[in-house]
Design a protein around this motif. Structure first.
Motif, PDB file in Angstrom:
ATOM      1  N   SER A   1      -2.239   1.997  -3.146  1.00 54.77           N
ATOM      2  CA  SER A   1      -3.091   3.038  -3.187  1.00 54.77           C
ATOM      3  C   SER A   1      -4.509   2.613  -2.937  1.00 54.77           C
ATOM      4  CB  SER A   1      -2.821   4.047  -4.203  1.00 54.77           C
ATOM      5  OG  SER A   1      -3.694   5.280  -4.291  1.00 54.77           O
TER       6      SER A   1
ATOM      7  N   ASN B   1      -2.303   7.879   4.091  1.00 55.37           N
ATOM      8  CA  ASN B   1      -2.626   7.793   2.687  1.00 55.37           C
ATOM      9  C   ASN B   1      -1.790   9.036   2.136  1.00 55.37           C
ATOM     10  OD1 ASN B   1      -3.151   7.635  -0.229  1.00 55.37           O
ATOM     11  ND2 ASN B   1      -5.167   7.760  -0.194  1.00 55.37           N
TER      12      ASN B   1
ATOM     13  N   ARG C   1      -6.040   1.212  -0.091  1.00 58.31           N
ATOM     14  CA  ARG C   1      -6.254   2.349   1.152  1.00 58.31           C
ATOM     15  C   ARG C   1      -7.475   3.043   0.918  1.00 58.31           C
ATOM     16  NH1 ARG C   1      -0.019   4.486   1.255  1.00 58.31           N
ATOM     17  NH2 ARG C   1       0.630   3.017   2.918  1.00 58.31           N
TER      18      ARG C   1
END
Length: 550
Positions: free
Chosen positions: A206, A414, A209
Motif C-alpha cells: 500500500s 490501489n 503505491r
C-alpha cells in the motif's frame, strides 16, 4: 555481539517502487541479475561480504576501505547498460552484528550517504577518503558537506564520477517526501503470525503505491517507523499499531482494532485499509506542523504540497483557498509537478462541490480540465490522478460512464483508496443503482474515525439512504456530516429533506432557515442539480425543498 571497525558499502535501486508498479516481472529480473551476475560477484571479487539484503538494496562489509570504494566504482561502471540505476554510499566506522543483522555508525552513515546520492554515482565520506588516500583507481571530487539526518556533525562529501549537482535530500528532508519503514508485525501464535506477516506485506504494498510517501527497506533511512502486534483468541482478533517519528523519537499515532470472524483475508483487508488510510492523512499533518510558522514563500515544493494537503483536511473555504495558493506556488516553481496539478484540479472541483451550491464556475472548470489532463499525461498510472479525473468527469462533465472507468482504474491501481471508493458510490447513486451506492459508501466509512474526509462519506451515504427511502438513516448520516463540518449547504439540504420525509416539518423548516443563515444568497432557482442521469431522482430533492420554501 561483536563490535569492529569496517568499511560499509550501501547500495540501493533508484525508483524501485515505480519500477515494480510499471513492470514487476522486469524489476524482479533486474534484481536477480544484480545479485547473481553484477553486484554481489563484484563485492566478493573485492574481498567483501554481503551483510544484508534489503529487497531493493544491499549492505556489504569490507575490511579495507579502498576495496569498498574501488568495488563501488566498478559496480557503477558495470551498470551502464542495465535497465535500472543504483546509488551507492561508502563510509568506515564501528559495526555490530546481531541476529543476522548489522548495526552501528558505519551502517547509519553509509545509508545516509547512499540516500543523498544521485543515480549512477558513488558517494564516500571524508573519513573514508582520508583512509583510502593514494589507493583508489578513479579520482573522486569534493562536493561540499551536508548535515545528514540524525548525524550530529556535518559530513564531508566526495563523489564519483563528478561533483554532485545537488543532494537528493538533506538532513531535515525539506525537499523530499517522508520515508516510512514497516517493521514486521509481531505475534505469538502460528495463526496470528501468518496474519501479522500478511498485514505487514500488504502495508508495504500500500505505501509503495502512495504518491506522498517513500517506502524504504531499512529503518536507518526512515523518517517514520510503523510497527504493530497481532493477537488472536478463537475468532477474536486485536491488531495494535503505532507510528513513530524518528526525528523526535516519539509516538505520533497509535490505535488498536478489534475484529471478529474467521475470514482472515477480509480481516486483513479491513486492517490494512484503516492503517494505510490513517497514516496517509497523518503524515501531511505532522510535516505541516513542523513548518507552520514558516511563510509559504520560503518553503520548498514538498513542504508546500504538505501544507496544501493539510489545508484540504480542514472543511472551511478559507483553508481550501490557502491550499490553492500553496499549489499555485508549487507550479510557479515546478511547472511539471503532476501532484500539484492533480491537487489543484481537485481543489477547484471540490470547492464548489463541498462549499458551494451553484456548481463550479466556467473558469474553474477550464482550469480543472487543463490541470488533470496534463497530470494524466505525465502520470497515467497513479491512483490519485485517476480518482481526480473521475471526479472531473462526474461533477464537471456530468458523464457517469467516463467517471466510472476512471474510478475503476484508480481502484485497480490501489484497491483500498477510500476516496475512489466513495466517488464510485456517487457514480452508482447518480446512475440510479442505490443499493450499490450504499454498499460502497459504507465501505468508505470503514476508514479511521479521524479521517478528515469522513464527513463527505457520511453525506454521500445519506443521499444513498435518501434515494432508498430510509429517511431515519439518511438523517443520521447528514447529522454526523454536519457535526464534523458544520453548515455546509449540501449537508443542510439533505437534513431538511430527510426531516420532511420523517414527518418533522417544523424541524425541516428550521434546517432550511439554518441554510439561509449560513448561505444568505441561497436560491432554489440558481442551485445546480446533482448529476442524476434520471431527472426523476433529483426532483425528489428539489420538490421537497420547494415544499419547505413555501
Amino acid at each position: 555481539m561483536e563490535r569492529r571497525l569496517a568499511a560499509i558499502l550501501a547500495a540501493d535501486i533508484v525508483n524501485y517502487s515505480r519500477l515494480m508498479d510499471e513492470d514487476e516481472a522486469a524489476a524482479l529480473r533486474a534484481i536477480q541479475r544484480l545479485r547473481e551476475e553484477l553486484l554481489e560477484p563484484e563485492v566478493y571479487r573485492w574481498r567483501g561480504v554481503v551483510a544484508k539484503r534489503l529487497g531493493d538494496g544491499w549492505l556489504t562489509e569490507f575490511s579495507s576501505v579502498s576495496d569498498a570504494i574501488n568495488c563501488a566504482v566498478q559496480i557503477q561502471k558495470s551498470m551502464a547498460e542495465e535497465p535500472v540505476d543504483l546509488r551507492i554510499g561508502v563510509h568506515v566506522g564501528d559495526i555490530v552484528h546481531s541476529n543476522d543483522d548489522i548495526y552501528g555508525t558505519g551502517v547509519n552513515l553509509a545509508s545516509r550517504l547512499e540516500a543523498i546520492c544521485q543515480a549512477g554515482f558513488v558517494v564516500a565520506s571524508g573519513e573514508a577518503m582520508r583512509l583510502a588516500k593514494g589507493t583508489l583507481n578513479e579520482p573522486f571530487h569534493e562536493s561540499g558537506s551536508a548535515m545528514l539526518k540524525n548525524i550530529e556533525d556535518p559530513v564531508q562529501i566526495w563523489s564519483w564520477p563528478k561533483p554532485l549537482s545537488e543532494f537528493a535530500f538533506l538532513g531535515e528532508r525539506g525537499g523530499a517526501k517522508p520515508r516510512i519503514f514497516v517493521v514486521p508485525f509481531q505475534s505469538r501464535s502460528d495463526e496470528a503470525r501468518d496474519l501479522a506477516d500478511a498485514i505487514s506485506d500488504d502495508l508495504r504494498t500500500s505505501f509503495s503505491r502512495q504518491s506522498g510517501v517513500v517506502l524504504v527497506t531499512s529503518r536507518e533511512l526512515a523518517d517514520f517507523l510503523l510497527e504493530g502486534t497481532v493477537r488472536g483468541r478463537g475468532d477474536h482478533w486485536r491488531i495494535s499499531v503505532q507510528l513513530t517519528d524518528l526525528d523526535s523519537r516519539s509516538s505520533v499515532w497509535s490505535e488498536w482494532f478489534d475484529e471478529l470472524g474467521d475470514d482472515l483475508f477480509s480481516l486483513q483487508d479491513r486492517c490494512v485499509s484503516r492503517v494505510a488510510g490513517a497514516v496517509r492523512v497523518r503524515l501531511p499533518q505532522l510535516l505541516s506542523q513542523k513548518t507552520e510558522s514558516q511563510p509559504m514563500e520560503s518553503m520548498d515544493v514538498e513542504q508546500l504540497l504538505n501544507r496544501a494537503m493539510n489545508h484540504n483536511f480542514t472543511p472551511s473555504l478559507v483553508s481550501w483557498e490557502e491550499s490553492r495558493k500553496a499549489l499555485e506556488l508549487v507550479l510557479e516553481r515546478d511547472a511539471e509537478n503532476w501532484m500539484a496539478m492533480t491537487m489543484l484540479c481537485f481543489n477547484r472541483i471540490a470547492t464548489g462541490r463541498i462549499f458551494g451550491w451553484r456548481g463550479i464556475t466556467q473558469g474553474d472548470a477550464g482550469l480543472a480540465k487543463r490541470m488533470i489532463e496534463q497530470a494524466c499525461r505525465i502520470k497515467p498510472a497513479d491512483h490519485v490522478v485517476r480518482m481526480v479525473r473521475g471526479a472531473y468527469f462526474l461533477y464537471v462533465e456530468r458523464d457517469t460512464h467516463a467517471a466510472r472507468l476512471e474510478l475503476e482504474e484508480s481502484l485497480r491501481l490501489n484497491p483500498i483508496f477510500y476516496h475512489s471508493i466513495d466517488s464510485l458510490s456517487q457514480v452508482e447513486l447518480y446512475d440510479g443503482n442505490f443499493e450499490e451506492a450504499k454498499q460502497l459508501a459504507d465501505r468508505a466509512l470503514d476508514c479511521d474515525s479521524a479521517y478528515p474526509y469522513r464527513h463527505l462519506y457520511h453525506r454521500d451515504a445519506g443521499y444513498a439512504d435518501l434515494m432508498l427511502e430510509d429517511f431515519s438513516s439518511a438523517l443520521d448520516h447528514f447529522q454526523r456530516a454536519d457535526r464534523a463540518a458544520p453548515d455546509l449547504p449540501w449537508n443542510l439540504i439533505g437534513m431538511a429533506v430527510s426531516r420532511l420525509h420523517c414527518g418533522d416539518r417544523e424541524e425541516a423548516r428550521r434546517t432550511v432557515a439554518s441554510l439561509m443563515e449560513a448561505v444568505p444568497d441561497f436560491s432554489l432557482d440558481q442551485m445546480e442539480s446533482l448529476p442524476f442521469q434520471d431527472r426523476v431522482h433529483w426532483n425528489k430533492i428539489s420538490s421537497a425543498l420547494e415544499t419547505l420554501s413555501t
